[in-house]
Design a protein around this motif. Structure first.
Motif, mmCIF file in Angstrom:
data_model
loop_
_atom_site.group_PDB
_atom_site.id
_atom_site.type_symbol
_atom_site.label_atom_id
_atom_site.label_comp_id
_atom_site.label_asym_id
_atom_site.label_seq_id
_atom_site.Cartn_x
_atom_site.Cartn_y
_atom_site.Cartn_z
ATOM 1 N N ALA A 41 0.855 -1.192 0.000
ATOM 2 C CA ALA A 41 0.000 0.000 0.000
ATOM 3 C C ALA A 41 0.887 1.237 0.000
ATOM 4 O O ALA A 41 1.702 1.423 0.896
ATOM 5 C CB ALA A 41 -0.902 -0.012 1.221
ATOM 6 N N THR A 42 0.713 2.075 -1.002
ATOM 7 C CA THR A 42 1.550 3.271 -1.109
ATOM 8 C C THR A 42 0.927 4.495 -0.440
ATOM 9 O O THR A 42 1.574 5.525 -0.315
ATOM 10 C CB THR A 42 1.842 3.599 -2.585
ATOM 11 O OG1 THR A 42 0.605 3.810 -3.262
ATOM 12 C CG2 THR A 42 2.631 2.472 -3.245
ATOM 13 N N THR A 44 -0.417 7.029 2.375
ATOM 14 C CA THR A 44 -0.108 7.383 3.754
ATOM 15 C C THR A 44 -1.427 7.452 4.517
ATOM 16 O O THR A 44 -2.456 7.834 3.961
ATOM 17 C CB THR A 44 0.612 8.744 3.834
ATOM 18 O OG1 THR A 44 -0.178 9.720 3.163
ATOM 19 C CG2 THR A 44 1.983 8.672 3.187
ATOM 20 N N ILE A 45 -1.378 7.066 5.755
ATOM 21 C CA ILE A 45 -2.592 7.043 6.568
ATOM 22 C C ILE A 45 -2.747 8.384 7.262
ATOM 23 O O ILE A 45 -1.854 8.847 7.961
ATOM 24 C CB ILE A 45 -2.537 5.882 7.582
ATOM 25 C CG1 ILE A 45 -2.458 4.582 6.797
ATOM 26 C CG2 ILE A 45 -3.690 5.937 8.540
ATOM 27 C CD1 ILE A 45 -2.598 3.332 7.547
ATOM 28 N N ILE A 56 -9.511 3.238 2.133
ATOM 29 C CA ILE A 56 -8.494 2.258 2.527
ATOM 30 C C ILE A 56 -9.150 1.035 3.153
ATOM 31 O O ILE A 56 -8.802 -0.109 2.850
ATOM 32 C CB ILE A 56 -7.461 2.904 3.484
ATOM 33 C CG1 ILE A 56 -6.610 3.927 2.718
ATOM 34 C CG2 ILE A 56 -6.581 1.841 4.138
ATOM 35 C CD1 ILE A 56 -5.703 4.765 3.592
ATOM 36 N N ARG A 60 -9.122 -2.917 2.100
ATOM 37 C CA ARG A 60 -8.621 -3.918 3.054
ATOM 38 C C ARG A 60 -9.631 -5.046 3.247
ATOM 39 O O ARG A 60 -9.269 -6.225 3.260
ATOM 40 C CB ARG A 60 -8.299 -3.264 4.403
ATOM 41 C CG ARG A 60 -7.599 -4.224 5.374
ATOM 42 C CD ARG A 60 -7.511 -3.644 6.768
ATOM 43 N NE ARG A 60 -8.818 -3.468 7.383
ATOM 44 C CZ ARG A 60 -9.560 -4.453 7.882
ATOM 45 N NH1 ARG A 60 -9.161 -5.698 7.821
ATOM 46 N NH2 ARG A 60 -10.727 -4.195 8.451
ATOM 47 N N THR A 69 0.160 -7.070 4.542
ATOM 48 C CA THR A 69 0.107 -5.699 4.028
ATOM 49 C C THR A 69 1.339 -4.939 4.503
ATOM 50 O O THR A 69 1.695 -4.981 5.680
ATOM 51 C CB THR A 69 -1.161 -4.969 4.511
ATOM 52 O OG1 THR A 69 -2.302 -5.674 4.034
ATOM 53 C CG2 THR A 69 -1.201 -3.539 4.005
ATOM 54 N N GLN A 71 2.964 -1.007 4.385
ATOM 55 C CA GLN A 71 2.779 0.417 4.079
ATOM 56 C C GLN A 71 4.110 0.927 3.530
ATOM 57 O O GLN A 71 5.104 0.966 4.250
ATOM 58 C CB GLN A 71 2.401 1.197 5.336
ATOM 59 C CG GLN A 71 1.082 0.824 5.942
ATOM 60 C CD GLN A 71 -0.098 1.127 5.049
ATOM 61 O OE1 GLN A 71 -0.997 0.333 4.947
ATOM 62 N NE2 GLN A 71 -0.105 2.276 4.415
ATOM 63 N N PRO A 73 5.027 4.125 1.478
ATOM 64 C CA PRO A 73 4.728 5.365 0.756
ATOM 65 C C PRO A 73 5.883 5.906 -0.081
ATOM 66 O O PRO A 73 5.664 6.658 -1.022
ATOM 67 C CB PRO A 73 4.363 6.340 1.871
ATOM 68 C CG PRO A 73 4.981 5.783 3.097
ATOM 69 C CD PRO A 73 5.074 4.309 2.917
#
Length: 194
Positions: A41-42, A44-45, A56, A60, A69, A71, A73
């Motif tokens: 997953a690119t 950002t949260i 997102i 998911r 998964t 992360q 970015p």
């Protein structure tokens, strides 16, 4: 392209418009490999953006629970280098990754893109990349929009030149461009000798 080290692995590019079904098709392809899938997953949260969080979460919930998964970015090239068989990486999405690096100057961006393409070709695992098609609309009226569109368009074209399969997803329908299309011989990647 040197495939002698890992002849059985593949690079797959899935591109299309927003909400076209491209992520779902990429997930289907990843499942069909029968390998251990790592969803890269690119995004950002941002906990303050509830709409983004909902997007997102929707992605998911659609994925199998056994998928790992990551992360990522920024450091996508390093992720390709670190992956080990029998994994399949599903990168969603290149557009978000490019947006995360939009503040880099042109020389830095070119180096980052070159490293990404190099690591992609040298990876030991299957890699499925999801990318947005942004160039079908009007030319953005602001510089950052034009820069994003141009960088993403160039990168997608270069990945398409080295991919084993390229799919276009439009309106919930999948087209295999590798079978239906003809690659351009004058891509930037070809002219660089890669």
């Amino acid at each position: 392209m040197n495939r002698s080290r890992f002849p059985s692995r593949q690079i797959i590019l899935v591109t299309g418009a927003a909400r076209s079904g491209k992520s779902e098709w990429a997930e289907t392809l990843a499942t069909q490999t029968g390998k251990s899938v790592v969803y890269v997953a690119t995004a950002t949260i941002d906990p303050s953006d509830s709409q983004w969080q909902a997007r997102i979460e929707k992605h998911r919930l659609r994925r199998p629970a056994e998928w790992q998964t990551l992360q990522v970015p920024i450091e996508l090239a390093a992720t390709f280098e670190a992956a080990t068989p029998p994994q399949c990486l599903l990168v969603d999405s290149l557009g978000t990754w490019v947006a995360n690096l939009l503040d880099r100057d042109e020389t830095t961006w070119e180096n980052i893109a070159f490293e990404l393409l190099d690591r992609l070709q040298q990876a030991a695992v299957d890699i499925i990349l999801v990318a947005e098609e942004t160039g079908w609309g009007v030319v953005p009226a602001y510089p950052s929009g034009r820069l994003f569109r141009d960088r993403l368009g160039d990168l997608v074209r270069q990945i398409g030149a080295i991919a084993d399969s390229v799919y276009l997803v439009v309106g919930g329908h999948v087209l295999n461009l590798t079978l239906l299309g003809k690659p351009l011989k004058n891509s930037k990647l070809s002219s660089q000798g890669n």
